[in-house]
Enzyme design. Sequence first.
Site, PDB file in Angstrom:
ATOM      1  N   LYS C  77      -6.924  -8.160   3.138  1.00 51.97           N
ATOM      2  CA  LYS C  77      -7.804  -7.090   2.686  1.00 51.97           C
ATOM      3  C   LYS C  77      -8.932  -6.949   3.705  1.00 51.97           C
ATOM      4  O   LYS C  77      -9.367  -7.943   4.293  1.00 51.97           O
ATOM      5  CB  LYS C  77      -8.361  -7.459   1.301  1.00 51.97           C
ATOM      6  CG  LYS C  77      -9.152  -6.349   0.616  1.00 51.97           C
ATOM      7  CD  LYS C  77      -9.576  -6.773  -0.796  1.00 51.97           C
ATOM      8  CE  LYS C  77     -10.435  -5.718  -1.475  1.00 51.97           C
ATOM      9  NZ  LYS C  77     -10.800  -6.103  -2.849  1.00 51.97           N
ATOM     10  N   SER C 152     -10.182  -2.696  -6.437  1.00 50.42           N
ATOM     11  CA  SER C 152     -10.388  -2.273  -5.066  1.00 50.42           C
ATOM     12  C   SER C 152      -9.338  -2.761  -4.078  1.00 50.42           C
ATOM     13  O   SER C 152      -9.247  -2.220  -2.980  1.00 50.42           O
ATOM     14  CB  SER C 152     -11.757  -2.759  -4.594  1.00 50.42           C
ATOM     15  OG  SER C 152     -11.780  -4.181  -4.536  1.00 50.42           O
ATOM     16  N   SER C 176     -10.395  -6.500  -9.406  1.00 48.45           N
ATOM     17  CA  SER C 176      -9.933  -5.827  -8.189  1.00 48.45           C
ATOM     18  C   SER C 176      -8.614  -6.325  -7.631  1.00 48.45           C
ATOM     19  O   SER C 176      -8.071  -5.728  -6.707  1.00 48.45           O
ATOM     20  CB  SER C 176     -11.001  -5.914  -7.094  1.00 48.45           C
ATOM     21  OG  SER C 176     -11.983  -4.930  -7.309  1.00 48.45           O
TER      22      SER C 176
END
Lengths: 94, 502, 477
Positions: C77, C152, C176
């Site tokens: 990420k 996210s 997330s």
Amino acid sequence: MNSKILKELCARCALALNDTENERMVADLTLILDYVDQIHAVTTDGFEPLIHPLNIGNVRELDEPETTRHQDLIQMKSIETVEDFYVVPKVIKP
Amino acid sequence: MAFATTQDMNEVASKWEAVIGLEVHVQLNTRTKLFSRTRNGDVSAAPNQSASLVDLAYPGTLPVLNQTALTHAVKFGAAIDGSIAKVCLFDRKHYFYPDLPKGYQISQYSHPIVSSGVFNLWNENGQAKAVRIRRVHLEEDAGKSIHDRLPNETVLDFNRAGTPLLEIVTEPDLRTPSEAATCLRQLHALVIWLGLCSGNLNEGAIRCDANVSLRHRGSNRYGTVCELKNLNSFKFLKRALRYEIERQVAVLSGGASVQRETRSYDPASGSTISLRPKEQQEEYRYFPDPDLPPIPISDEFTSQIKTSMPELPETVRDRFVKVYGLATDQAYRLTLEKPLAELFEATAKLCKDPQLAANWILGEVIAIRKRTQPQTPKITITATQLAQLIERVKDGTLSLNTGKELVGRLWATDLDLDEIVKTHDITQISDRDQISEWSAKVVDENQELIPKLLDGEEKLYEYFIGQVMRLSRGKANPHLVRQALERLVLADEKHCSNENDD
Amino acid sequence: MDPYQSLKQLRQLLDSKQISVTELCQYFLDRIAQFDQRTNSFVSVEPEQVLAEARSTDKTIDQGVNGQLTGIPVAHKDNFCVRGKRTSCCSNLLRTFIAPYDATIVKNIAKAGGIYFGKTNMDEFAMGTSNQTSVWGPVRNPWDLSRVPGGSSGGSAAAVAAGLVPVATGSDTGGSIRQPASFCGVTGFKPTYGRLSRYGMIAFASSLDQAGTLTRTAQDATTMFQILQSHDSQDATSVPSSINKKVQIKHPLTIGYSASLLNGLDSDIVARIEASRNTLEQLGSKFVDVEVFDQDLALSSYYIISCAEASSNLARFDGVRYGSRAKSVSSIQDLYEDTRSHGFGAEVKRRLLAGTYFLSNNSSENYVQKAQKIRRMVYELYNELFQKVDVVLAPSSPSTAFRLDEEHDSTDMYRQDRFTVPVNLCGLPAISVPCGLVNGLPIGVQFIGPQFGDELILDLAERFQKETSWHLQRPKI
């Protein structure tokens, strides 16, 4: 929430919003506050604030400097420097 | 605004009383920074070379507490008999300033590590005044902004960022500028004594702010406080407070009221300048740092530190008076620095003459240190060397002057005194015949001065003695020289009067 | 070659030399080239460098060097610092930021031999539930490109779901990892707070943030967890190795369940959750009705705390030392304001301003402390709950993936997190596993464990996946 409070918040956050953004932000923050304000209706007597989810914390016992040369790592920095100094517009001494 | 006469000042002093509190920032001398493993206090480093990714607040980096800094704080707390917190907690204090890398300073707001201690101020007469310490907490130093290097820009050096600071806040128990200066001086002495700080004021190792207000003498109420910033020497602190007290007296005497504000001392003009009114002061949005979970401070940890504490200056001071029979002012001066106190005690034991040991240390040793190494407080003569020296002067082997000179020769060496004496042929000459011979020669060469000497111009004796010492290459016992000279001059006088009789 | 193979299968392929590391990497690079224009799940991939690393790994394999992940592509990420690589948090403010160091998580993967495959898309600074706030554009859900992947960690979830990479890291502050796992039909694991290092993971809300993984299967999640967990002396909140509170794995379990949680959910979703319950019952688990904390109250507490911490954590982005910086400014104030105003997107600004408000003089007592007290109430409730049950079962998200063009006001979006935030408030481990399809879209169910019950819920998830095949479903991309 109103534009006056928002202006103060922006100053503390170092953010500048234009008029459209301001108007929208006042509305958004009002909505958020309306939602979270429900916390005030709850009795929390006898509960200590919980700040850390774990009751565990580490300290560094060894007071020895590391050998990594960080400035070598930061060679890739994109920010302008002068003679190894970082540079910003003149700050009038507070 | 300065007051013209002492009379004015006395009038003011009888009417007004100053109420002063100090906030002292002490840079701790840990090897690494408070929350990173960067070398601490590396003054030789080029700009930003002693700043790590953590110190520069690179994204993703995290703080981890240096336990040695915590130990230092507890040590100081124990020295002022303060109450030590059960946990070490840090808060974030938010404000934007270019030399503050994270946009917040990690500090302790709600839970200072030490609260409610007492710091005993001493004066040279051995009298103490208790100054209450409100709180002592740990925090990190910011970087340095340099405003005068480039015309249109401020440049930043983050080497200092993350240096551990101990902030010591006194209650407003001080009443005069000199009392405040004494307080700072003795706090300075204490943190060095405890081994917590280099004490180097030029490098900002100790920095001071002061809160000052005035009130009518006899009143218990506090007046409006002004905060004075950047009082980074004992002298500046005293001057700034004097100026500020006069300023506030003038304001109040004129019927106006003092504004609550932050003021800065300007050493160039000797005055204080308003920085910002208190209402406009920043709001710091303190909250507990989620990156730093509370660290328990166990009773065991605290008592371990307490037992490993060095003896405190006041205890030592008492002993110097009671056991060694020193005058209080000598005991006071010897206990301003731990190495001095240690040198004294060891020397006194070796030479068995505490009074002489004290005299030599407070006189010659301090003088030579000031002359040879004004920057470092290190004492580089051993008790063995000094005790030997004192004994040799006492038994007359060495003249006092040679002895004094030898302090310099022994300084920063591991030389043995008796060796030096032997190899350099500096034993004092007490041979009366030899001294008489030199003295006669000097009297002969200076016949024209004899009448003045006889007229009682005592100072001329010094000259004569000096001439004899020169002939002896400094080795003649000056006491015997004087005796010899007096004898010769007296003989001369008789001789003259005999001539006149003719 | 099947892009949806487990780590174990890939390990076998590589170890038996049926495929070389270079071939494997080339295969996934080709898939990214072919499909990622549609999903936009990667924000940076450098094929040349991937292949160079792959080739040198092939050589080390020949020399007999073999870690658990040797030769296996892993994506990170975009909030994990990778040395020498752009680490932007998908924010305009960091769009040129090259990280000068590796996050501990990144190091651990490299140590195990994993091939760094690139950075995945995310909501700006991990603030969002739809991956629409990224400066690099929104991610599209591989199951339906008109829909969001969740957020996210939307890029990581979409990349794994589309078979572009076998595993990806994520971060979970309020859901997330788990919510996008639910939306994309993958397995999302958020460990106990402190078990994975936060060093080098760009902070959103420090007391809630926890790194984790998005994988095809629970077994892969277990493998990754073993590799990623370590005590990190650079993170004061990292669990020391001396502390061993691990909950023993056992079976069958007593599982807590609250039917009232499902009130108001789509009946098809309720049916899938109920079906999961049945599966677990068939495995011998016993279900106990439990009371859960008022969701909106927990959510409010979460928003106050996370925004307050974020407003503080993001204060370092001032344009002075790194990152994008406003040009030709005449004052320091302008430098700050221009940098931050152009650097941050609307959602981040909203949360920074809200957080600043919550922390301000008159409100910090009112809001933050109150929220922290409520956090304590939630914490104690879960503590009590775990005296009675081993695991709690809950939905991962209140809906399946919604459409990109759907209008939501902020609080509406925030309520997406209502099943996931209590876990972060209490530092608990939780895993979201696929439990069905509703109208052709995946939905997940969450197993929540007590602190240090990571191994326990991973084991439960593995057992669940032995009985079900939802995690093997693939989108038609």
